[in-house]
Design a protein around this motif. Structure first.
Motif, PDB file in Angstrom:
ATOM      1  N   ASP A   1     -33.507  10.086  32.822  1.00 26.74           N
ATOM      2  CA  ASP A   1     -35.058   9.033  32.925  1.00 26.74           C
ATOM      3  C   ASP A   1     -34.925   7.356  32.416  1.00 26.74           C
ATOM      4  OD1 ASP A   1     -35.588   9.772  30.261  1.00 26.74           O
ATOM      5  OD2 ASP A   1     -38.049   9.002  31.070  1.00 26.74           O
ATOM      6  N   LYS A   2     -33.271   7.446  31.552  1.00 28.72           N
ATOM      7  CA  LYS A   2     -33.286   5.368  31.546  1.00 28.72           C
ATOM      8  C   LYS A   2     -31.955   5.412  31.351  1.00 28.72           C
ATOM      9  CE  LYS A   2     -34.671   2.571  28.424  1.00 28.72           C
ATOM     10  NZ  LYS A   2     -34.952   1.399  29.615  1.00 28.72           N
ATOM     11  N   GLU A   3     -31.902   4.433  31.600  1.00 32.60           N
ATOM     12  CA  GLU A   3     -30.167   3.991  31.783  1.00 32.60           C
ATOM     13  C   GLU A   3     -29.564   3.599  30.484  1.00 32.60           C
ATOM     14  OE1 GLU A   3     -31.450   0.197  30.277  1.00 32.60           O
ATOM     15  OE2 GLU A   3     -31.893   1.452  32.167  1.00 32.60           O
ATOM     16  N   THR A   4     -28.129   4.718  30.502  1.00 29.53           N
ATOM     17  CA  THR A   4     -27.737   4.777  28.991  1.00 29.53           C
ATOM     18  C   THR A   4     -27.364   2.665  28.961  1.00 29.53           C
ATOM     19  OG1 THR A   4     -26.737   6.302  29.447  1.00 29.53           O
ATOM     20  CG2 THR A   4     -25.614   5.062  27.484  1.00 29.53           C
ATOM     21  N   ILE A   5     -27.648   2.105  27.328  1.00 32.23           N
ATOM     22  CA  ILE A   5     -27.681   0.723  27.005  1.00 32.23           C
ATOM     23  C   ILE A   5     -26.713   0.561  25.675  1.00 32.23           C
ATOM     24  CG2 ILE A   5     -29.529   0.494  28.225  1.00 32.23           C
ATOM     25  CD1 ILE A   5     -30.690   0.327  24.892  1.00 32.23           C
ATOM     26  N   PHE A   6     -26.400  -0.252  25.969  1.00 32.71           N
ATOM     27  CA  PHE A   6     -25.393  -0.908  24.371  1.00 32.71           C
ATOM     28  C   PHE A   6     -25.642  -1.658  23.161  1.00 32.71           C
ATOM     29  CE2 PHE A   6     -22.371   1.439  27.752  1.00 32.71           C
ATOM     30  CZ  PHE A   6     -21.637   2.618  26.441  1.00 32.71           C
ATOM     31  N   GLU A   7     -26.260  -1.845  22.166  1.00 34.18           N
ATOM     32  CA  GLU A   7     -27.300  -2.709  22.017  1.00 34.18           C
ATOM     33  C   GLU A   7     -25.766  -2.837  20.440  1.00 34.18           C
ATOM     34  OE1 GLU A   7     -31.391  -2.186  20.883  1.00 34.18           O
ATOM     35  OE2 GLU A   7     -30.818  -2.702  18.849  1.00 34.18           O
ATOM     36  N   PHE A   8     -26.308  -4.502  20.952  1.00 37.57           N
ATOM     37  CA  PHE A   8     -25.082  -5.384  19.511  1.00 37.57           C
ATOM     38  C   PHE A   8     -25.849  -6.137  18.805  1.00 37.57           C
ATOM     39  CE2 PHE A   8     -21.862  -3.782  22.956  1.00 37.57           C
ATOM     40  CZ  PHE A   8     -21.294  -2.904  22.777  1.00 37.57           C
ATOM     41  N   THR A   9     -24.974  -6.003  17.336  1.00 36.83           N
ATOM     42  CA  THR A   9     -25.871  -7.485  16.414  1.00 36.83           C
ATOM     43  C   THR A   9     -24.081  -7.696  16.326  1.00 36.83           C
ATOM     44  OG1 THR A   9     -27.659  -6.585  16.223  1.00 36.83           O
ATOM     45  CG2 THR A   9     -26.769  -8.392  14.403  1.00 36.83           C
ATOM     46  N   ILE A  10     -24.535  -9.074  16.516  1.00 33.03           N
ATOM     47  CA  ILE A  10     -22.989  -9.964  16.808  1.00 33.03           C
ATOM     48  C   ILE A  10     -23.304 -10.922  15.470  1.00 33.03           C
ATOM     49  CG2 ILE A  10     -21.292 -12.197  17.097  1.00 33.03           C
ATOM     50  CD1 ILE A  10     -22.347 -10.352  20.250  1.00 33.03           C
ATOM     51  N   THR A  11     -22.916 -10.789  14.367  1.00 26.57           N
ATOM     52  CA  THR A  11     -22.660 -11.386  13.191  1.00 26.57           C
ATOM     53  C   THR A  11     -21.958 -12.785  13.503  1.00 26.57           C
ATOM     54  OG1 THR A  11     -23.156 -10.019  11.527  1.00 26.57           O
ATOM     55  CG2 THR A  11     -22.586 -12.354  10.763  1.00 26.57           C
ATOM     56  N   SER A  12     -21.970 -14.046  13.085  1.00 26.56           N
ATOM     57  CA  SER A  12     -21.370 -15.523  12.988  1.00 26.56           C
ATOM     58  C   SER A  12     -20.890 -15.411  12.122  1.00 26.56           C
ATOM     59  CB  SER A  12     -21.834 -16.278  13.540  1.00 26.56           C
ATOM     60  OG  SER A  12     -20.979 -17.442  13.547  1.00 26.56           O
ATOM     61  N   TYR A  13     -19.520 -15.883  11.997  1.00 26.80           N
ATOM     62  CA  TYR A  13     -18.346 -16.284  11.159  1.00 26.80           C
ATOM     63  C   TYR A  13     -18.164 -17.492  10.684  1.00 26.80           C
ATOM     64  CZ  TYR A  13     -17.843 -11.374  10.227  1.00 26.80           C
ATOM     65  OH  TYR A  13     -18.324  -9.649   9.807  1.00 26.80           O
ATOM     66  N   GLY A  14     -18.030 -17.676  11.876  1.00 28.84           N
ATOM     67  CA  GLY A  14     -17.916 -19.520  12.195  1.00 28.84           C
ATOM     68  C   GLY A  14     -18.890 -20.311  12.463  1.00 28.84           C
ATOM     69  N   ALA A  15     -18.331 -21.457  13.646  1.00 24.99           N
ATOM     70  CA  ALA A  15     -19.103 -22.302  14.144  1.00 24.99           C
ATOM     71  C   ALA A  15     -20.054 -21.732  15.326  1.00 24.99           C
ATOM     72  CB  ALA A  15     -18.192 -23.884  14.148  1.00 24.99           C
ATOM     73  N   ILE A  16     -21.048 -21.908  15.912  1.00 25.41           N
ATOM     74  CA  ILE A  16     -22.179 -21.764  16.823  1.00 25.41           C
ATOM     75  C   ILE A  16     -22.249 -23.122  17.496  1.00 25.41           C
ATOM     76  CG2 ILE A  16     -23.933 -20.194  17.991  1.00 25.41           C
ATOM     77  CD1 ILE A  16     -24.110 -18.467  15.996  1.00 25.41           C
ATOM     78  N   TYR A  17     -21.613 -22.981  19.075  1.00 31.50           N
ATOM     79  CA  TYR A  17     -21.821 -24.828  19.027  1.00 31.50           C
ATOM     80  C   TYR A  17     -22.585 -23.861  20.789  1.00 31.50           C
ATOM     81  CZ  TYR A  17     -17.245 -24.624  21.870  1.00 31.50           C
ATOM     82  OH  TYR A  17     -16.286 -24.344  21.901  1.00 31.50           O
ATOM     83  N   THR A  18     -23.557 -24.840  21.624  1.00 32.69           N
ATOM     84  CA  THR A  18     -23.764 -24.795  22.741  1.00 32.69           C
ATOM     85  C   THR A  18     -23.282 -26.067  23.982  1.00 32.69           C
ATOM     86  OG1 THR A  18     -25.637 -23.576  21.781  1.00 32.69           O
ATOM     87  CG2 THR A  18     -26.410 -24.412  24.133  1.00 32.69           C
ATOM     88  N   LEU A  19     -23.556 -25.832  24.923  1.00 33.91           N
ATOM     89  CA  LEU A  19     -23.027 -26.973  25.441  1.00 33.91           C
ATOM     90  C   LEU A  19     -23.934 -26.309  27.052  1.00 33.91           C
ATOM     91  CD1 LEU A  19     -18.504 -26.102  25.746  1.00 33.91           C
ATOM     92  CD2 LEU A  19     -19.889 -28.116  24.881  1.00 33.91           C
ATOM     93  N   THR A  20     -24.726 -27.443  27.787  1.00 35.48           N
ATOM     94  CA  THR A  20     -25.437 -27.889  28.437  1.00 35.48           C
ATOM     95  C   THR A  20     -25.802 -29.026  29.248  1.00 35.48           C
ATOM     96  OG1 THR A  20     -27.881 -26.645  29.152  1.00 35.48           O
ATOM     97  CG2 THR A  20     -27.278 -27.742  27.057  1.00 35.48           C
ATOM     98  N   ASN A  21     -26.155 -28.629  30.831  1.00 32.72           N
ATOM     99  CA  ASN A  21     -26.428 -29.656  31.626  1.00 32.72           C
ATOM    100  C   ASN A  21     -27.560 -30.210  30.978  1.00 32.72           C
ATOM    101  OD1 ASN A  21     -27.488 -27.262  32.968  1.00 32.72           O
ATOM    102  ND2 ASN A  21     -26.497 -28.151  35.227  1.00 32.72           N
ATOM    103  N   ASP A  22     -27.595 -29.298  30.314  1.00 30.20           N
ATOM    104  CA  ASP A  22     -29.764 -29.771  30.083  1.00 30.20           C
ATOM    105  C   ASP A  22     -30.749 -31.379  29.868  1.00 30.20           C
ATOM    106  OD1 ASP A  22     -32.814 -29.712  29.951  1.00 30.20           O
ATOM    107  OD2 ASP A  22     -32.670 -27.616  29.088  1.00 30.20           O
ATOM    108  N   ALA A  23     -30.651 -31.866  30.423  1.00 32.19           N
ATOM    109  CA  ALA A  23     -30.790 -33.522  30.075  1.00 32.19           C
ATOM    110  C   ALA A  23     -32.014 -32.902  28.764  1.00 32.19           C
ATOM    111  CB  ALA A  23     -31.723 -33.948  31.863  1.00 32.19           C
ATOM    112  N   ALA A  24     -32.704 -32.138  29.261  1.00 36.70           N
ATOM    113  CA  ALA A  24     -33.974 -32.574  27.998  1.00 36.70           C
ATOM    114  C   ALA A  24     -33.087 -32.774  26.684  1.00 36.70           C
ATOM    115  CB  ALA A  24     -34.756 -31.159  28.179  1.00 36.70           C
ATOM    116  N   LEU A  25     -32.479 -32.368  26.967  1.00 31.06           N
ATOM    117  CA  LEU A  25     -31.623 -32.115  25.079  1.00 31.06           C
ATOM    118  C   LEU A  25     -30.380 -33.117  24.800  1.00 31.06           C
ATOM    119  CD1 LEU A  25     -30.737 -27.985  24.911  1.00 31.06           C
ATOM    120  CD2 LEU A  25     -33.017 -29.769  23.913  1.00 31.06           C
ATOM    121  N   ALA A  26     -30.257 -34.184  25.776  1.00 34.48           N
ATOM    122  CA  ALA A  26     -29.514 -35.001  26.337  1.00 34.48           C
ATOM    123  C   ALA A  26     -29.484 -35.971  24.689  1.00 34.48           C
ATOM    124  CB  ALA A  26     -29.507 -35.787  27.720  1.00 34.48           C
ATOM    125  N   VAL A  27     -28.969 -36.326  24.092  1.00 34.85           N
ATOM    126  CA  VAL A  27     -28.497 -37.851  23.015  1.00 34.85           C
ATOM    127  C   VAL A  27     -28.863 -39.305  24.100  1.00 34.85           C
ATOM    128  CG1 VAL A  27     -29.081 -36.615  21.531  1.00 34.85           C
ATOM    129  CG2 VAL A  27     -27.259 -37.327  22.042  1.00 34.85           C
TER     130      VAL A  27
END
Length: 183
Positions: free
Chosen positions: A154-180
């Motif tokens: 009665d439910k789909e099989t899912i795969f749940e993962f937690t990813i731990t970052s060892y390096g940098a994390i950065y975000t790229l976006t076209n969201d004008a609300a975040l522009a400086v």
């Protein structure tokens, strides 16, 4: 800054994608389409994507009033939890990183090893809210927690993962609300 209802984000459009690539893969610096060796992990579960920062702190307490006088951040970690709804080579590889997979005459054999091995990769998480495109890049990370895989009628099989970052994390976006403003 004035309040603006159009700055409320509701992610989860059809194009939402978690991309996985080998460690050392060239990292994106724009929002252009990704190509091999980036591979799409498939459909994502309805619970979405969860980003979490966990700072490690030391509390300095003083005798006078037995109160906390100061807190110092000494480290921490950043994690991302994803739920994948598809059973495919990417989700299987994240679930069983030491597995040996062979296919002969249309039959695939997966030999899951008893132990887990270090399996650092690059992860790119793309999400959309109509015309707002957000791409979060984990430059070096690995799956450090895996959920139980349940196969039910009665439910789909899912795969749940937690990813731990060892390096940098950065975000790229076209969201004008975040522009400086340009300096």
């Amino acid at each position: 800054m004035a309040k603006n209802d159009s700055n409320i984000r509701i992610y989860g459009d059809e194009e939402a994608t978690v991309w996985v690539a080998p460690k050392g893969t060239e990292l994106p610096d724009d929002l252009a389409a990704l190509a091999a060796p980036y591979a799409d992990a498939g459909l994502l579960g309805e619970d979405g994507i969860e980003f979490e920062g966990e700072p490690e702190t030391v509390e300095v307490r003083v005798h006078n009033g037995f109160r906390i006088a100061r807190t110092k951040i000494t480290g921490g970690k950043q994690t991302v939890k994803i739920v994948c709804s598809e059973t495919n080579a990417i989700t299987n590889g994240l679930m069983y990183p030491a597995a040996v997979v062979t296919t002969t005459a249309g039959v695939t054999r997966i030999d899951n090893k008893e132990k887990f091995v270090s399996d650092e990769r690059v992860f790119v998480i793309e999400d959309y809210d109509v015309d707002i495109h957000t791409r979060t890049v984990i430059t070096r990370g690995e799956v450090t927690e895996r959920g139980t895989v349940v196969q039910k009628a009665d439910k789909e099989t899912i795969f749940e993962f937690t990813i731990t970052s060892y390096g940098a994390i950065y975000t790229l976006t076209n969201d004008a609300a975040l522009a400086v403003a340009a300096a």
